[in-house]
Structures are given as structure tokens and as C-alpha cells.
Scaffold this motif. Sequence first.
Motif, PDB file in Angstrom:
ATOM      1  N   ALA A 605       0.849  -1.194   0.000  1.00 62.01           N
ATOM      2  CA  ALA A 605       0.000   0.000   0.000  1.00 62.01           C
ATOM      3  C   ALA A 605       0.882   1.240   0.000  1.00 62.01           C
ATOM      4  CB  ALA A 605      -0.924   0.009   1.219  1.00 62.01           C
ATOM      5  N   SER A 606       0.503   2.238  -0.795  1.00 64.75           N
ATOM      6  CA  SER A 606       1.277   3.482  -0.871  1.00 64.75           C
ATOM      7  C   SER A 606       0.331   4.641  -1.147  1.00 64.75           C
ATOM      8  CB  SER A 606       2.337   3.390  -1.964  1.00 64.75           C
ATOM      9  OG  SER A 606       1.731   3.177  -3.232  1.00 64.75           O
ATOM     10  N   ALA A 607       0.725   5.832  -0.655  1.00 63.61           N
ATOM     11  CA  ALA A 607      -0.054   7.049  -0.878  1.00 63.61           C
ATOM     12  C   ALA A 607       0.869   8.249  -0.683  1.00 63.61           C
ATOM     13  CB  ALA A 607      -1.245   7.124   0.082  1.00 63.61           C
ATOM     14  N   ASP A 608       0.512   9.372  -1.336  1.00 59.75           N
ATOM     15  CA  ASP A 608       1.322  10.585  -1.214  1.00 59.75           C
ATOM     16  C   ASP A 608       1.360  11.048   0.235  1.00 59.75           C
ATOM     17  OD1 ASP A 608       1.816  10.620  -3.893  1.00 59.75           O
ATOM     18  OD2 ASP A 608       0.185  12.009  -4.396  1.00 59.75           O
ATOM     19  N   GLY A 609       2.565  11.376   0.718  1.00 49.62           N
ATOM     20  CA  GLY A 609       2.727  11.860   2.073  1.00 49.62           C
ATOM     21  C   GLY A 609       2.781  10.785   3.124  1.00 49.62           C
ATOM     22  N   PHE A 610       2.786   9.506   2.715  1.00 47.45           N
ATOM     23  CA  PHE A 610       2.840   8.401   3.667  1.00 47.45           C
ATOM     24  C   PHE A 610       3.963   7.445   3.298  1.00 47.45           C
ATOM     25  CE2 PHE A 610      -1.436   9.996   3.926  1.00 47.45           C
ATOM     26  CZ  PHE A 610      -1.756   9.912   5.273  1.00 47.45           C
ATOM     27  N   GLN A 611       4.433   6.755   4.310  1.00 46.57           N
ATOM     28  CA  GLN A 611       5.457   5.744   4.089  1.00 46.57           C
ATOM     29  C   GLN A 611       4.818   4.473   3.526  1.00 46.57           C
ATOM     30  OE1 GLN A 611       8.703   5.985   4.459  1.00 46.57           O
ATOM     31  NE2 GLN A 611       9.159   3.863   3.957  1.00 46.57           N
ATOM     32  N   PRO A 612       5.310   3.924   2.369  1.00 46.24           N
ATOM     33  CA  PRO A 612       4.730   2.683   1.822  1.00 46.24           C
ATOM     34  C   PRO A 612       4.808   1.542   2.838  1.00 46.24           C
ATOM     35  CG  PRO A 612       6.202   3.711   0.231  1.00 46.24           C
ATOM     36  CD  PRO A 612       6.399   4.444   1.529  1.00 46.24           C
ATOM     37  N   GLN A 613       3.827   0.672   2.761  1.00 46.66           N
ATOM     38  CA  GLN A 613       3.753  -0.437   3.700  1.00 46.66           C
ATOM     39  C   GLN A 613       3.560  -1.740   2.931  1.00 46.66           C
ATOM     40  OE1 GLN A 613       4.130  -0.573   6.927  1.00 46.66           O
ATOM     41  NE2 GLN A 613       3.418  -2.618   7.409  1.00 46.66           N
ATOM     42  N   ALA A 614       4.380  -2.765   3.230  1.00 51.55           N
ATOM     43  CA  ALA A 614       4.231  -4.095   2.635  1.00 51.55           C
ATOM     44  C   ALA A 614       3.889  -5.086   3.739  1.00 51.55           C
ATOM     45  CB  ALA A 614       5.508  -4.519   1.919  1.00 51.55           C
ATOM     46  N   SER A 615       2.873  -5.909   3.491  1.00 50.36           N
ATOM     47  CA  SER A 615       2.421  -6.874   4.498  1.00 50.36           C
ATOM     48  C   SER A 615       2.213  -8.226   3.841  1.00 50.36           C
ATOM     49  CB  SER A 615       1.102  -6.420   5.140  1.00 50.36           C
ATOM     50  OG  SER A 615       1.227  -5.111   5.668  1.00 50.36           O
ATOM     51  N   PHE A 675      21.530   5.287  18.807  1.00 50.58           N
ATOM     52  CA  PHE A 675      21.001   4.684  17.590  1.00 50.58           C
ATOM     53  C   PHE A 675      19.861   5.543  17.078  1.00 50.58           C
ATOM     54  CE2 PHE A 675      18.250   3.022  20.883  1.00 50.58           C
ATOM     55  CZ  PHE A 675      16.987   3.026  20.310  1.00 50.58           C
ATOM     56  N   ALA A 676      19.510   5.349  15.808  1.00 53.18           N
ATOM     57  CA  ALA A 676      18.411   6.112  15.194  1.00 53.18           C
ATOM     58  C   ALA A 676      17.762   5.256  14.116  1.00 53.18           C
ATOM     59  CB  ALA A 676      18.927   7.426  14.609  1.00 53.18           C
ATOM     60  N   VAL A 677      16.413   5.267  14.076  1.00 57.18           N
ATOM     61  CA  VAL A 677      15.640   4.568  13.062  1.00 57.18           C
ATOM     62  C   VAL A 677      14.607   5.544  12.520  1.00 57.18           C
ATOM     63  CG1 VAL A 677      14.089   2.650  12.564  1.00 57.18           C
ATOM     64  CG2 VAL A 677      15.937   2.360  14.228  1.00 57.18           C
ATOM     65  N   THR A 678      14.532   5.682  11.201  1.00 59.32           N
ATOM     66  CA  THR A 678      13.614   6.633  10.589  1.00 59.32           C
ATOM     67  C   THR A 678      12.493   5.917   9.845  1.00 59.32           C
ATOM     68  OG1 THR A 678      14.963   6.738   8.589  1.00 59.32           O
ATOM     69  CG2 THR A 678      15.447   8.345  10.328  1.00 59.32           C
ATOM     70  N   GLU A 679      11.475   6.691   9.496  1.00 56.82           N
ATOM     71  CA  GLU A 679      10.368   6.239   8.659  1.00 56.82           C
ATOM     72  C   GLU A 679       9.662   5.010   9.251  1.00 56.82           C
ATOM     73  OE1 GLU A 679      12.042   5.647   4.823  1.00 56.82           O
ATOM     74  OE2 GLU A 679      12.052   7.769   4.346  1.00 56.82           O
ATOM     75  N   LEU A 680       9.221   5.140  10.495  1.00 52.76           N
ATOM     76  CA  LEU A 680       8.451   4.081  11.130  1.00 52.76           C
ATOM     77  C   LEU A 680       6.964   4.411  11.083  1.00 52.76           C
ATOM     78  CD1 LEU A 680      10.542   3.256  14.330  1.00 52.76           C
ATOM     79  CD2 LEU A 680      10.329   1.895  12.257  1.00 52.76           C
ATOM     80  N   VAL A 681       6.139   3.395  11.128  1.00 53.40           N
ATOM     81  CA  VAL A 681       4.686   3.567  11.150  1.00 53.40           C
ATOM     82  C   VAL A 681       4.261   3.963  12.564  1.00 53.40           C
ATOM     83  CG1 VAL A 681       2.473   2.415  10.851  1.00 53.40           C
ATOM     84  CG2 VAL A 681       4.368   1.887   9.322  1.00 53.40           C
ATOM     85  N   PRO A 682       3.435   4.993  12.710  1.00 53.37           N
ATOM     86  CA  PRO A 682       2.963   5.359  14.058  1.00 53.37           C
ATOM     87  C   PRO A 682       2.195   4.200  14.689  1.00 53.37           C
ATOM     88  CG  PRO A 682       2.483   7.114  12.489  1.00 53.37           C
ATOM     89  CD  PRO A 682       2.944   5.927  11.679  1.00 53.37           C
ATOM     90  N   GLY A 683       2.361   4.065  16.006  1.00 58.16           N
ATOM     91  CA  GLY A 683       1.674   3.003  16.715  1.00 58.16           C
ATOM     92  C   GLY A 683       2.603   2.262  17.647  1.00 58.16           C
ATOM     93  N   ALA A 684       2.095   1.168  18.214  1.00 54.89           N
ATOM     94  CA  ALA A 684       2.865   0.390  19.180  1.00 54.89           C
ATOM     95  C   ALA A 684       3.877  -0.501  18.471  1.00 54.89           C
ATOM     96  CB  ALA A 684       1.934  -0.456  20.037  1.00 54.89           C
ATOM     97  N   VAL A 685       5.120  -0.466  18.948  1.00 52.85           N
ATOM     98  CA  VAL A 685       6.160  -1.342  18.424  1.00 52.85           C
ATOM     99  C   VAL A 685       6.896  -1.955  19.604  1.00 52.85           C
ATOM    100  CG1 VAL A 685       6.453   0.020  16.317  1.00 52.85           C
ATOM    101  CG2 VAL A 685       7.911   0.482  18.297  1.00 52.85           C
ATOM    102  N   THR A 686       7.714  -2.935  19.315  1.00 53.94           N
ATOM    103  CA  THR A 686       8.582  -3.548  20.318  1.00 53.94           C
ATOM    104  C   THR A 686      10.025  -3.302  19.930  1.00 53.94           C
ATOM    105  OG1 THR A 686       6.970  -5.278  20.809  1.00 53.94           O
ATOM    106  CG2 THR A 686       9.243  -5.698  21.451  1.00 53.94           C
ATOM    107  N   VAL A 687      10.806  -2.795  20.857  1.00 53.78           N
ATOM    108  CA  VAL A 687      12.229  -2.549  20.635  1.00 53.78           C
ATOM    109  C   VAL A 687      13.007  -3.593  21.421  1.00 53.78           C
ATOM    110  CG1 VAL A 687      14.120  -0.912  20.890  1.00 53.78           C
ATOM    111  CG2 VAL A 687      11.835  -0.080  20.294  1.00 53.78           C
ATOM    112  N   ALA A 688      13.756  -4.437  20.707  1.00 52.36           N
ATOM    113  CA  ALA A 688      14.572  -5.480  21.340  1.00 52.36           C
ATOM    114  C   ALA A 688      16.035  -5.155  21.123  1.00 52.36           C
ATOM    115  CB  ALA A 688      14.235  -6.847  20.750  1.00 52.36           C
TER     116      ALA A 688
END
Length: 801
Positions: A605-615, A675-688
Motif C-alpha cells: 500500500a502506498s499514498a502521497d505523504g505516507f510511508q509505503p507499507q508491505a504486508s 542509535f536512530a531509526v527513521t520512517e516508522l509507522v505510528p503506533g505500538a512497536v517492540t524494541v529489542a
Amino acid sequence: MTHRQIMEALSGLLLGMFVAILSSTIVSNALPEIIGDLGGGQSAYTWVVTATLLAMTATTPLWGKLADLYDKKALVQIALVIYVLGSAAAGLSQNPGMLIACRVVQGVGVGGLSALAQIVMAAMISPRERGRYSGYLGATFAVATVGGPLLGGVITDTSWLGWRWCFYVGVPFAVIALIVLQKTLHLPVVKRDVKVDWAGAFFISAAVSLLLVWVTFAGDKYDWLSWQTYTMVAGSVLLGLVFVFVESRASEPIIPLRLFRNRTITLSSIASMFVGVAMFSGTVFFAQYFQLARDESPTMSGVLTIPMIGGLFVSSTVSGQFITRTGKWKAWLVSGGVLITAGLGLLGTIRYDTDYWKTAVFMALLGLGVGMMMQNLVLSTQNQVEPKDLGSASSTVTFFRSLGGAMGVSALGAVMANRITDYAKDGIAGLGPKYAALASGSSSSGTIPDMDKLPAPLRTVMEDAYGHGIADVFLIASALALLAFLITLFIKEVPLRTKGALAHAAEGESEAQTPAEAEAAAPTEPRTPSWAADTADTADTPVQESGAAGVPVSGFVRGAESTPVPRAAVTLISLAGRQLGRSVAQADGAYALDTPGTGSYVLIASADGFQPQASTIVVHDEPLAYDILLGGTSGLTGVVRATGSGAGVKDAMVVVTDVRGELLATAATGDQGEFAVTELVPGAVTVAVNAAGFRPRAQPVEIGGTGVTRVEVGLDAGARLQGVVRAPHGPLADARVTLVDAAGNVVGTATTGADGAYAFADLDGGEYTVIATGYPPAAGAVTVAGAGVDGHDIELAHPGE
């Protein structure tokens, strides 16, 4: 394995298979003379063939189960040795009874070779690639099938050799195959503590044997509806029920009954039984047709069957190549069923004076059909089972094929004998009383007649009787082939796996490792899900086709705070990268598209102004609802510190996953632990986070809709415990050290090297028990605190030392 490695490994296997088929076919054209020389009749003629098929049928499941439990190469070699002994003894036969007994021994060996060839191939080669190599197996089958009757005919027609050499000629090939197998076939041996199901093997052999005895003598020694029939059929059914009961209780059943819960395996087994009738009927009864109905020599009898073998050679090779290229196999099964039915049906119209070119065309159709179905029924079954059941499943299909062949040859042989007798009586009655005396004993219920000694009119009558009677047999077989065709229509096509059984089993073991081991082995790449492993390389067949037009997938494309994302493009692709569908989200973010069927896919899925997402999605028989969340330019930064000192941890691995466990990003910390990570989807994530010398840690983080989220992760240092295991003579190698915590749980095990050293890392502080074995075991307590304990040595000794 490369193509060259596979061909080297298959060389001895194919040679062994050549020996097996050669032994089965070399006597087909020599049988009329063999039985005549030994003083047997039509019943003995049928039983020389049936005895081998019976032994093959009864022992095939046992060979298959043994292949799941023991060394496959050793089993192939044992089967070859059994075959050699049986062949040598058969060549010394003095009467039909002795010959039949020796053929039983041969059948045990041939059954092993036939079943094990398919099993070893499946262990090395993926189902997708197996079509190509099954073509080689089919080609070997064809060459041996056409070469056997030709060679047998030449040997029989050569006065200074005689028919006994038909049994000796395969022995050198078997010895060569033994040597080549030893040098070329190398498979890992999985040693298991198992118990062979001998009770199951006995009861299935008894049930099949009693059934075949009934089929062979019914209509000849007694009526089809008689007390003998009722007794034998009831006894066979009873033995079969006992076999089912034994299998349901056995820890290692010879035929796991759970296999038949799979529709493909059940239908393939039934279809294979009817294909066996067609395959063995053709090779057995053609020899009698050409020699007794058309007055051909044994050598010419073999030559005249070349059209059938040529069709088998072409279809097995070509279908194997196309299956490897396309991954499609069901069309070949269905086409094979049509050709077998048509070929046998047309052969049912032949007579003793039918033009040979017509018979040749009919035989070619039969050969084409058998080549398409024989190997591919096994392939469809092997593609459905786990590696541990590969031998049982393969031998089950082969068992039903042999059972069909044995019952077909027995029953059709009995029917043929009766039909020939009836046709001969009708023909002789038309000749008048002059030939009645000469005709006594010439019917096929007694000894097989010597056509050269009969007067011309009587000879014509007998040739016509044999031609008509054998044609009736083919007509009956065509009805059974029609059943096989109808059954294949209901077999569901499943995509062929792209890994061999050994690789598949090894992959299953690797998936059983701990999460920490998996991350350490491949921290920067997302792992292929287990359900996608077998289809990831399939270019043209990404999904499992279903009978429906397609399974719909629908949902909503949303952004931060669940706001709809209109005009978002949603693309459906296969795991191999082929586009299968596309949809554009509506004003409320809704999208919908159809998948070709059940299976695994990727949604982009992709749209202008959003980060593409593959699932990755898994589609079953029901419609799938799947929402897609698109994120903006959110980011995550932070620092990893050592608990206590507060110092940054360099080179720590940071892994970010979403709530479904999908890997989103990875990063390594710098000199100060940043460390730094860019272009993440907003919401809950787990950092290990994991780092050498520290205990791994995971924590939940909420990524904001905009801006950068900051997080700090503290790692606890992992304590270590190390020391040396010593014996009276010095450091002890290969000692096993087990570490148990205060709750009695095994924390880890280690084996000492040449210096006797052992070590455990990444431990929590606390009380532990260290147990060392190698000599009489010794156990001791140790307290781990801080950085750990060095020099916890252990002394082992025999009592009194």
C-alpha cells in the motif's frame, strides 16, 4: 545439491531401478516357453507374474516404513542382494512351484527397489524439481521395460542359452549397482530409537495374499459365488480389520492411518490401484497376444510392444520437464487418465488378425497415459506429507499400484482363461467331430497349447480364441481405467514445494532454535515464515488454486489516529513478485480485490505523504478482512546504556518489530550507545536490544504520529561461569557439564574440549548446581554474582582413585 551432484547420487539408484524393472519384464516374452518347459498351465503362467506382484505389494509398506527409520542407502543395497539371491535360485527351478517361490523372493527385492527409488529421490529433490528427475526414472523404466522383453526373447530363442539365463542376466547389473551406490549415494542417517511394526506387516500381507488367492482361483477351481469365495473374502476383510486395529495402536505404524485424512493421498492411492491394473495388464498379456494369437517369436513379441514403451518413455520425460517448468501437474494426471481409458478401450477391439499398425497406435496411447499418471500420482502424494512420513506415504501409493496390478493380473488372467476356453469350444464345435479329439487339452484351462503342433484349422481357432479373450481383458481394464480418470478429477492441485525432504527437515530443525539464537544468526534480515518457505521460489505457481473463482480480500487503509487514506494504491503480488491485482482506496479508505485462491501473498500500500507499507497475508477458504496502517515520517532515536555504570553500549543490535511480529527496522549503536531509526509507522512497536556480554532486553514503545520518539534502554551485564573438568590423569575431554538453577531448571549444557574447559555466559546472579559426567557424575553448588565465577574446576575420578 547441484544437478551434477544429484545425477551422481541417482546413477546407482537408477541402475538398481533398471535391474528391478528388467527382472519383472525379461520373463514376459519367455513365459509361454518357460511354463511349457516346466509343465505348467494358464494358472501357473498367471501365478509366476502374480507371485512377484504379491511380494512387491505385501512388502512395499514395510520397505517404506523402514526407510523412515533407518539408512536408506543400506536398505537399497539389501533389496539388491535379496533380488540377486532370488534371481539365481529362479534360474535353477525344476517345476512351476519352485519358480513361483523364487519369484516371491525376487518380488521382495524388487518391491524394495521400486519403493526406495521414489523415497530417496524425494529426500534429495524438491517436488517442483522432481518432475524433471522423475522423467529420468520414467526413461529408465521405459528402457528396462522395452529392453527386458527383447532381451528375454533373444535369450529364449538362442538355443545355447535357454530361458534360465533370463534370471541370471540381471545379476551382473545388480552387482554393479551395489558398487556404484556405495560410491555415489551419500545421505545423512537419522538414528532413532524405534520399533518396527511387524504385526502390521504380517496382517496386511496375510489380507492381501488371501485376497489374491481367491481372485486367482475363482471361476476356475470353484465358482465366483461359492463357500470358498465367502470364506476367503470374509477372511481377507477380517484380516484387514485386524490390520487397521493394529495400526491404530502402533507407535510406528507401517501405514499411518492419519495419512488418509488427506484427500489427495486417499484419492491418489485409489487411482494408483486402477492404474496398476492397466500398467501390469499391458506388460503381461501382450506377450501372450503376440506369441499365441499372432504366432510371433519371443524376440519379435518384444519388438512389437515398442510403441507402448515408446509412449511411456516420451510422456514420462516430457511431462516431468513441463511440471518442473510450470509447477502444474494435475492436467497431466487427467490427460493420462483419458489416454489410458482410450488406449485400453481400443485394444478391447483387436483380434488375432487385426492390422498391426492399429494395435501399435492403441498401445502407444496406453503407454502415453501410463507415463503421465504413474510417477505423478506418487509426486502429488509426496508433496503433501512431512519428511518423517515420506517413506510411508510414497510406499502407500506404490502399494496400491502393486495391489491393483496383482489383483488385475490374477482376476483378469482367470477371466481370460475362461473366455479363451469358451471361444475355443465354440470355434471347435464349428469344425466338426473330426477335430474334437485333437482339441482335447488345447483349451487354456489346461496346459498352454503348442500352436506349431496343431492342424491349420484348429490352430486358427485357437489363435482367434486367444486374440478375442485377451481383447476382452483389455476391455474390462478400460472400465477400471475410467474409474481412475474420474477419481483424478477430484484431486486438488497443490503448489509443488521447492525444497527436498532432507532440506525441509533441516529447515524445520532450524526453526526450532531459540529466539535469541535466531536473532544472533540473522539480526538484519526478516526471516521467511515457515508457511512461505516451500513456495517462495515458485515463479509461475504462487498460490494454491481453489475450485472457486477467487477469495476476496478487503479492508481499510488508515493513517495516524485511524484517519482514512483516500486514493491509496493497494497492490497484490505473489511471493515470487508477480502482480496479481490492484485496487484504489475510496474516500473512506476502503479497498477490495480478489486473490486467485488460497495461499500466501504480499499486499503493498502506498499514498502521497505516507510511508509505503508491505504486508504478508495468508488467505484461506473464507474472505479475508485486512486493514492497512500507513505512517508518515515518524522516527525513533535513543541510547543503550549498561545498568549500573550508565556507560553507553557500543555495537548493540536494536531490532524494531510491530504488534504482529513483522520486522520493521534494525540498527547498530555507535560509540556512545546511540542509535536512530527513521520512517516508522505510528503506533505500538517492540524494541529489542542484544549485545555481547549483556542480557537481551525488549520493551514496548509507542511511536508518535509525527516527529521523533526517543527511548533509553538499559542492559544488565550477564554473569559467566567457567572452569576446567579434571581427571586423575589431567584435563578431561568430552565431559558433559550441566548447569541447573535453584528451581531445578536446566539452564544449559556444555561439552569440554581437549583442555577440559567449559563455560556458561549470560547468567543471572544466584545459586546454581553444576553437574559433570564422564566418569561417575559429580555435582556441586556455586553462587554466581557480579561478573561471574572463574576457575570453578571439577574433579572426576573412579571410586578408589
